[in-house]
Design a protein around this motif. Structure first.
Motif, PDB file in Angstrom:
ATOM      1  N   GLU A 171     -13.627  -7.426  -0.741  1.00 29.32           N
ATOM      2  CA  GLU A 171     -13.494  -6.852  -2.300  1.00 29.32           C
ATOM      3  C   GLU A 171     -13.079  -5.013  -2.097  1.00 29.32           C
ATOM      4  O   GLU A 171     -11.945  -4.443  -3.078  1.00 29.32           O
ATOM      5  N   GLN A 172     -13.468  -4.096  -0.872  1.00 28.07           N
ATOM      6  CA  GLN A 172     -12.896  -2.601  -0.548  1.00 28.07           C
ATOM      7  C   GLN A 172     -12.234  -2.616  -0.003  1.00 28.07           C
ATOM      8  O   GLN A 172     -12.224  -1.894   1.128  1.00 28.07           O
ATOM      9  N   VAL A 173     -10.385  -3.642  -0.459  1.00 28.07           N
ATOM     10  CA  VAL A 173      -9.454  -3.162  -0.030  1.00 28.07           C
ATOM     11  C   VAL A 173      -8.229  -2.783  -0.498  1.00 28.07           C
ATOM     12  O   VAL A 173      -8.825  -3.433  -1.736  1.00 28.07           O
ATOM     13  N   GLU A 174      -7.721  -1.994  -0.349  1.00 30.79           N
ATOM     14  CA  GLU A 174      -5.919  -1.320  -0.718  1.00 30.79           C
ATOM     15  C   GLU A 174      -5.398  -1.974  -0.180  1.00 30.79           C
ATOM     16  O   GLU A 174      -5.722  -1.528   1.535  1.00 30.79           O
ATOM     17  N   ILE A 175      -4.083  -2.038  -0.723  1.00 32.84           N
ATOM     18  CA  ILE A 175      -2.807  -2.383   0.455  1.00 32.84           C
ATOM     19  C   ILE A 175      -1.606  -1.019  -0.208  1.00 32.84           C
ATOM     20  O   ILE A 175      -1.672  -0.453  -1.175  1.00 32.84           O
ATOM     21  N   ARG A 176      -1.357  -0.364   1.084  1.00 33.45           N
ATOM     22  CA  ARG A 176       0.101   0.682   0.969  1.00 33.45           C
ATOM     23  C   ARG A 176       1.497  -0.001   2.026  1.00 33.45           C
ATOM     24  O   ARG A 176       0.344  -0.090   2.352  1.00 33.45           O
ATOM     25  N   ASN A 177       2.252  -0.057   1.104  1.00 36.82           N
ATOM     26  CA  ASN A 177       3.311  -0.530   1.793  1.00 36.82           C
ATOM     27  C   ASN A 177       4.079   0.511   2.229  1.00 36.82           C
ATOM     28  O   ASN A 177       4.947   1.055   1.585  1.00 36.82           O
ATOM     29  N   VAL A 178       3.875   0.907   3.092  1.00 39.62           N
ATOM     30  CA  VAL A 178       4.310   2.102   3.634  1.00 39.62           C
ATOM     31  C   VAL A 178       5.832   2.516   3.937  1.00 39.62           C
ATOM     32  O   VAL A 178       6.589   2.872   4.650  1.00 39.62           O
ATOM     33  N   LEU A 179       5.818   1.323   4.637  1.00 37.49           N
ATOM     34  CA  LEU A 179       7.947   0.577   4.353  1.00 37.49           C
ATOM     35  C   LEU A 179       8.516   0.987   3.574  1.00 37.49           C
ATOM     36  O   LEU A 179       9.994   1.273   3.666  1.00 37.49           O
ATOM     37  N   MET A 180       8.289   0.624   2.314  1.00 36.33           N
ATOM     38  CA  MET A 180       9.505   1.271   1.261  1.00 36.33           C
ATOM     39  C   MET A 180       8.791   2.267   0.990  1.00 36.33           C
ATOM     40  O   MET A 180       8.899   2.177  -0.234  1.00 36.33           O
ATOM     41  N   GLY A 181       7.852   2.936   1.231  1.00 40.23           N
ATOM     42  CA  GLY A 181       7.610   4.140   0.841  1.00 40.23           C
ATOM     43  C   GLY A 181       6.487   4.950   0.158  1.00 40.23           C
ATOM     44  O   GLY A 181       6.514   5.973  -0.203  1.00 40.23           O
ATOM     45  N   ASP A 182       5.099   3.865   0.265  1.00 45.24           N
ATOM     46  CA  ASP A 182       3.674   4.316  -0.208  1.00 45.24           C
ATOM     47  C   ASP A 182       2.759   5.583   0.346  1.00 45.24           C
ATOM     48  O   ASP A 182       3.608   5.156   1.623  1.00 45.24           O
ATOM     49  N   ALA A 183       2.597   6.135   0.249  1.00 43.29           N
ATOM     50  CA  ALA A 183       2.083   7.838   0.870  1.00 43.29           C
ATOM     51  C   ALA A 183       0.626   7.003   1.109  1.00 43.29           C
ATOM     52  O   ALA A 183      -0.036   5.952   1.053  1.00 43.29           O
ATOM     53  N   LEU A 184       0.421   7.219   2.867  1.00 43.50           N
ATOM     54  CA  LEU A 184      -0.223   6.928   3.421  1.00 43.50           C
ATOM     55  C   LEU A 184      -1.693   7.676   3.067  1.00 43.50           C
ATOM     56  O   LEU A 184      -1.810   8.832   2.345  1.00 43.50           O
ATOM     57  N   PRO A 185      -2.878   6.947   3.128  1.00 41.91           N
ATOM     58  CA  PRO A 185      -3.917   6.604   2.647  1.00 41.91           C
ATOM     59  C   PRO A 185      -4.565   8.538   3.069  1.00 41.91           C
ATOM     60  O   PRO A 185      -3.958   8.914   4.096  1.00 41.91           O
ATOM     61  N   GLU A 186      -5.277   9.271   2.158  1.00 45.55           N
ATOM     62  CA  GLU A 186      -5.987  10.389   2.681  1.00 45.55           C
ATOM     63  C   GLU A 186      -7.311   9.656   3.260  1.00 45.55           C
ATOM     64  O   GLU A 186      -8.110   8.846   3.089  1.00 45.55           O
ATOM     65  N   LEU A 187      -7.486  10.629   4.720  1.00 43.24           N
ATOM     66  CA  LEU A 187      -8.078  10.516   5.780  1.00 43.24           C
ATOM     67  C   LEU A 187      -9.389  10.460   4.957  1.00 43.24           C
ATOM     68  O   LEU A 187     -10.335   9.373   5.964  1.00 43.24           O
ATOM     69  N   SER A 188      -9.702  11.242   4.193  1.00 44.33           N
ATOM     70  CA  SER A 188     -10.933  11.062   3.098  1.00 44.33           C
ATOM     71  C   SER A 188     -11.765   9.660   2.666  1.00 44.33           C
ATOM     72  O   SER A 188     -12.845   9.687   2.475  1.00 44.33           O
ATOM     73  N   GLU A 189     -10.691   9.120   2.691  1.00 46.03           N
ATOM     74  CA  GLU A 189     -10.669   8.522   1.438  1.00 46.03           C
ATOM     75  C   GLU A 189     -10.493   6.890   2.304  1.00 46.03           C
ATOM     76  O   GLU A 189     -11.034   5.979   1.901  1.00 46.03           O
ATOM     77  N   CYS A 190     -10.525   6.787   3.750  1.00 46.57           N
ATOM     78  CA  CYS A 190     -10.185   5.694   4.713  1.00 46.57           C
ATOM     79  C   CYS A 190     -11.368   5.299   4.964  1.00 46.57           C
ATOM     80  O   CYS A 190     -11.830   6.524   6.563  1.00 46.57           O
ATOM     81  N   ALA A 191     -12.119   4.562   5.309  1.00 49.00           N
ATOM     82  CA  ALA A 191     -12.865   3.825   5.584  1.00 49.00           C
ATOM     83  C   ALA A 191     -11.987   3.022   6.935  1.00 49.00           C
ATOM     84  O   ALA A 191     -12.869   3.437   7.944  1.00 49.00           O
ATOM     85  N   GLY A 192     -11.264   2.183   7.224  1.00 49.99           N
ATOM     86  CA  GLY A 192     -10.770   1.706   8.232  1.00 49.99           C
ATOM     87  C   GLY A 192      -9.219   1.074   7.798  1.00 49.99           C
ATOM     88  O   GLY A 192      -9.070   1.248   6.517  1.00 49.99           O
TER      89      GLY A 192
END
Length: 237
Positions: free
Chosen positions: A34-55
């Motif tokens: 459940e601890q998953v979030e989707i970022r659509n980088v192809l469509m311009g979503d921001a890349l996650p901050e490394l500090s909030e990224c477990a993987g």
């Protein structure tokens, strides 16, 4: 709360998404977390901050790594930063090639054309002690579809899997960044529909699509790589 981010770099064909949803959803289901979030980088979503990224899992795409698109080059830079911080990464197909390119490998069109369908893959000896692939049998079935490949691994990469077509089906960089050329997120019907969508092109290149379709089978062993990755991410926290 730190999460696993799915970095979506492409979309499946409409007839596939209408029936099965899209690539990011298949990966989400496979991670079984459940601890998953989707970022659509192809469509311009921001890349996650490394500090909030477990993987992070980097998806496949119909684009080619060698196109050097702006969003892809930005993702390469993000990958280098994530690896320097030992944030677990899993690249699938395009993602596999992007991690290789970002860390000094060579990516290009495979000299023998496309690898497509359910294929047999062999682990290398070094995979026996690898945290992600150790559970897989020595030879396993997986779905594949790619025109480009990692033609030269990055310096210090560990080759983990290969077959007669593709020498670099999987590799690891450092402690916790992996690439897999195969598609653990595909089920057999998704693989079948991909072949059917490309039927004319494949036959023009001399491939027997009837045989390819006959050989497609479920690949639950390869699919387990996604859940194993999620386990490794949260074990490391």
């Amino acid at each position: 709360m730190s999460k696993i981010f799915i970095l979506k770099t492409g979309a499946a064909r409409p007839n596939i998404t209408e029936k099965h949803g899209d690539m990011d959803q298949w990966i989400y289901q496979g991670l079984n977390s459940e601890q998953v979030e989707i970022r659509n980088v192809l469509m311009g979503d921001a890349l996650p901050e490394l500090s909030e990224c477990a993987g992070a899992v980097i998806s496949g795409s119909y684009h080619m790594v060698t196109e050097n698109l702006d969003w892809s080059l930005q993702l390469e830079d993000w990958v280098r930063q994530a690896i320097s911080r030992e944030i677990p990464l899993l690249g699938i197909c395009y993602g596999h090639q992007l991690i290789a390119k970002a860390t000094g490998g060579d990516v290009g069109f495979h000299p023998n054309g496309v690898e497509i369908g359910t294929v047999q893959i062999n682990k290398t000896k070094l995979a026996e002690s690898d945290k992600l692939l150790a559970r897989l049998p020595q030879t396993f079935s997986a779905h594949a579809i790619h025109y480009q490949s990692v033609q030269r691994l990055p310096p210090n990469a560990v080759r983990l899997a290969e077959n007669s077509f593709e020498a670099n089906h999987s590799f690891r960089i450092g402690r916790c960044a992996w690439g897999v050329q195969f598609h653990p997120e595909f089920n057999d019907d998704i693989m079948r529909m991909n072949v059917q969508n490309l039927k004319e092109t494949l036959e023009q290149s001399g491939l027997n699509t009837h045989q390819l379709l006959e050989n497609i089978q479920p690949t639950p062993t390869a699919a387990g790589v996604l859940a194993t990755f999620a386990e490794l991410v949260f074990e490391q926290r």
